[in-house]
Write an enzyme that holds these catalytic residues in place. Structure first.
Site, PDB file in Angstrom:
ATOM      1  N   CYS A 473      32.408  45.568  55.232  1.00 50.60           N
ATOM      2  CA  CYS A 473      31.823  46.695  54.527  1.00 50.60           C
ATOM      3  C   CYS A 473      31.262  47.652  55.567  1.00 50.60           C
ATOM      4  O   CYS A 473      31.767  47.717  56.681  1.00 50.60           O
ATOM      5  CB  CYS A 473      30.748  46.229  53.538  1.00 50.60           C
ATOM      6  SG  CYS A 473      29.363  45.367  54.305  1.00 50.60           S
ATOM      7  N   TYR A 474      30.224  48.367  55.228  1.00 47.65           N
ATOM      8  CA  TYR A 474      29.699  49.402  56.106  1.00 47.65           C
ATOM      9  C   TYR A 474      29.109  48.815  57.387  1.00 47.65           C
ATOM     10  O   TYR A 474      29.219  49.412  58.457  1.00 47.65           O
ATOM     11  CB  TYR A 474      28.631  50.187  55.350  1.00 47.65           C
ATOM     12  CG  TYR A 474      28.267  51.511  55.962  1.00 47.65           C
ATOM     13  CD1 TYR A 474      29.235  52.392  56.411  1.00 47.65           C
ATOM     14  CD2 TYR A 474      26.932  51.900  56.063  1.00 47.65           C
ATOM     15  CE1 TYR A 474      28.905  53.607  56.953  1.00 47.65           C
ATOM     16  CE2 TYR A 474      26.589  53.122  56.602  1.00 47.65           C
ATOM     17  CZ  TYR A 474      27.580  53.971  57.043  1.00 47.65           C
ATOM     18  OH  TYR A 474      27.231  55.180  57.582  1.00 47.65           O
TER      19      TYR A 474
END
Length: 533
Positions: A473-474
Site C-alpha cells: 500500500c502507501y
C-alpha cells in the site's frame, strides 16, 4: 471464524488502495485547476485573468470532476484487480465488462417492471444516470459489490480450460461467460433489495450526523487506532465517498460523501460557504501539528548523550508527516514500546476533530500541509475558516507536547533517544534505505550469493517458499505467509530499514514508508514475480 473475517477484511483493505491512492492526486489537480479560475486570485495576480490560463484551469478541473461522477466504475475495476489472485489486468477488464452488463440489465429490468422514473429530473427519486443509463442510485457501493463479485468469479474460473473446439472458451473468456448471468441476476435482485439497504444506510448516516461530537470523536479515534491492522482507511472511505459523510445539493445535483461534496463546492462560484460535512476529511490535524509536538517531546526527553541521534531521526520523520501526511514512521516508533502513547494519540486525534466541529471549521487537510494550502487558502477565509484550523492545530501541538512529555518521563517509556544501552530504535529515511541497500548487496552477495536487500527481506520472512502473496500500500509491504512464526522482526528492522512489523495470523505487514514501492519491486524481482501475479 474470527481469523477468516480478519483475513478477508485485510485483503479487501489492500484491494481498496488501488482506487483510493489515485483519488487524492485527482483532488490536488482539481484544486490546482481551480487556482486559475479563482476570481480572488485574479484580483491579486491580474496576469492570471486571460483566456489561456483560465481556459487551462477550466479544462483541467472539468475533466477531472468527471471522475467523481464515475466512482462506482473506478472502484469496481480497482477492487477486482486488487482481489484477483492472478491475471490482474484481465480481472480489471472483465470487471469493466461486468459493470456495463449490470447497468444495462438493471435499466431494462426496471423498464419492464414499470419502476423506471420518467420525469424531467431524477433528484429525490432514488434513481440516477450511470454512464448515460438510468438505474438505481447505488453510488460507490455498486462498484464495491461488482468488484468483489467479479474477483470471486475470476479467481474460481480463470484456470478453467477446455479441449477441442471449446478450447477458445476457456480461461478469462469462461470467466466472462459465467459472470454474465451472475451480474444479470444480481441486477434483478438488487432492484428489489437495494432500496432496503439504502434506507438502512440513510438511517445510519442520519444517526451519525445527529450524534454530533461523540460520533466525530469516535470516527477520529478509530481512524488512528486501526493503523496497526491496516484497516483504518475502511473507516474514513465510506464517509468521504458515500452518504455516510453527508449529502448536499451543489449546482443542481445531489452529491454524497464529504470529499465529493467538497470538490464540487470549491469549483462552484455560487457556494459561499462549504458544507459542514468537510469535518470528516479534516484528519490532517495530528499529521501536521499533533505528531510534530510528540516528536519535540521525544527529543526533549531523550538522554543527553543521545540528543544528536534523536534529532537526526525525528526531524526528517516530522517533516515527512507535516508536508506529506505520512505518519507511520513516527507512530511505529512508540506504538509498541509505549502503547499508552498510541492510545492517547488516537484520543487526541478524535478530540481535535471535535474541536473543528465545535468551531465550525470548513477547511480540510487530509494529507499534510501541501494539500492544506492548495485546497483551502485560495478559497479565502470566509469559505473555509482556514486560519482557525491552524490555530486549533497549534493548540494541539502544545497539548501533544505536554501530554507526551509528561507520560514519557512519568512511565520512563523507551522512546527515541531513551533506549537502554545496546538497544537502538531507528527511523529510516530514503537516503538510509539506499545506503543500506548498497551495503546489503555487497555483504549478502558475498556471503549468500543473493541480490541485496531483497534477499535479506525474503530470508527474514522465512524464505521464498514461505511467501504466498506480495502486495503493498502507501507505506507497507503486505504479505501472506504460510508460516508467519518464521518472521525475524529484528533483521527486518535492523538490516532492511523497517519501521515496524505487524503479524495477524498469516497476514504480515512490514512498514517501510514512502520507499515501499522500490522495496516491493526488488522483492518481486527476487522472487521472480511479475506485477500481474
Amino acid at each position: 471464524m474470527k481469523v477468516k473475517i480478519m483475513e478477508a477484511m485485510q485483503r479487501f483493505s489492500k484491494a481498496m488502495f488501488i482506487p483510493i491512492l489515485i483519488l487524492p492526486i485527482e483532488g490536488i489537480l482539481i484544486a490546482f485547476g481551480n487556482l486559475f479560475t479563482n476570481p480572488k486570485l485574479m484580483e491579486v495576480f491580474p496576469f492570471l485573468n486571460n483566456p489561456i490560463t483560465t481556459g487551462f484551469g477550466t479544462i483541467l478541473t472539468g475533466s477531472l470532476v468527471s471522475i467523481l461522477a464515475n466512482l462506482g466504475l473506478i472502484f469496481c475495476v480497482g477492487i477486482a484487480i486488487g482481489l484477483a489472485n492472478k491475471e490482474k489486468a484481465i480481472a480489471g477488464f472483465t470487471a469493466l465488462l461486468g459493470y456495463l452488463v449490470f447497468v444495462n440489465a438493471m435499466n431494462k429490468f426496471m423498464q419492464l417492471s414499470g419502476i423506471l422514473y420518467e420525469g424531467d429530473t431524477l433528484q429525490g427519486t432514488g434513481q440516477t444516470s450511470v454512464l448515460g443509463v438510468q438505474i438505481l442510485d447505488m453510488g460507490v457501493f455498486l462498484g464495491l459489490i461488482l468488484g468483489i463479485v467479479t474477483a470471486v468469479v475470476h479467481n474460481k474460473f480463470v484456470d478453467k480450460e477446455f479441449k477441442g473446439a471449446f478450447q477458445i472458451y476457456g480461461g478469462s473468456r469462461f470467466v466472462f461467460i459465467v459472470l454474465i448471468p451472475v451480474v444479470v441476476l444480481l441486477s434483478i435482485a438488487l432492484t428489489y433489495i437495494w432500496p432496503v439497504f439504502q434506507s438502512g444506510i440513510n438511517g445510519l448516516g442520519t444517526f451519525i450526523q445527529h450524534s454530533g461530537s461523540f460520533g466525530i470523536f469516535l470516527y477520529g479515534a478509530l481512524e488512528r487506532l486501526l493503523i496497526p491492522t491496516g484497516l483504518h482507511h475502511l473507516v474514513y472511505t465510506p464517509f468521504l465517498y458515500t452518504s455516510l459523510g453527508g449529502a448536499e445539493e451543489v449546482g443542481g445535483k445531489v452529491l454524497e460523501g464529504a470529499r465529493n461534496i467538497y470538490y464540487a463546492e470549491i469549483i462552484d462560484p455560487h457556494v459561499k460557504e462549504l458544507s459542514p460535512s468537510v469535518v470528516w476529511d479534516a484528519r490532517g490535524i495530528s499529521k501536521m501539528f499533533g505528531l510534530i509536538g510528540a516528536c519535540l517531546a521525544m527529543y526533549h526527553t531523550a538522554k543527553p548523550e543521545n540528543k544528536a541521534k534523536a534529532r537526526a531521526i525525528l526531524i526528517p520523520a516530522a517533516i515527512t508527516s507535516f508536508i506529506a501526511g505520512v505518519t507511520e514512521p513516527i507512530e511505529f516508533s512508540f506504538m509498541f514500546v509505549a502503547p499508552l502513547l498510541f492510545v492517547v494519540h488516537a484520543v487526541l486525534s478524535g478530540l481535535a476533530m471535535v474541536t473543528f466541529h465545535l468551531f465550525d471549521v470548513r477547511a480540510i487537510g487530509p494529507n499534510g500541509m501541501i494539500d492544506f494550502l492548495l485546497f483551502n487558502v485560495p478559497l479565502g477565509v470566509g469559505k473555509t475558516h482556514w486560519p482557525t484550523y491552524i490555530l486549533i492545530g497549534l493548540i494541539f501541538f502544545v497539548i501533544y507536547y505536554v501530554v507526551f512529555r509528561f507520560l514519557i518521563t512519568k512511565f520512563n517509556f523507551k522512546t527515541i533517544g531513551r533506549e537502554d544501552e545496546g538497544v537502538e530504535t531507528k527511523l529510516y529515511t530514503k537516503k538510509d534505505y539506499k545506503e543500506k541497500q548498497s551495503q546489503g548487496k555487497a555483504e549478502t552477495a558475498a556471503a549468500q550469493g543473493n541480490d541485496g536487500i531483497a534477499s535479506v527481506i525474503v530470508n527474514a520472512l522465512g524464505g521464498a517458499s514461505n511467501i504466498t502473496t506480495v502486495t503493498n500500500c502507501y507505506t507497507r509491504l503486505r504479505l501472506t505467509l504460510d508460516h508467519p512464526e518464521k518472521v525475524n522482526e529484528e533483521i527486518l528492522k535492523r538490516e532492511t530499514g523497517a519501521n515496524g512489523v505487524i503479524i495477524s495470523d498469516k497476514n504480515v505487514q512490514v512498514v517501510y514508508g514512502l520507499q515501499v514501492n522500490n522495496i516491493r519491486k526488488a522483492v518481486d524481482e527476487y522472487l521472480g514475480l511479475s506485477a500481474n501475479e
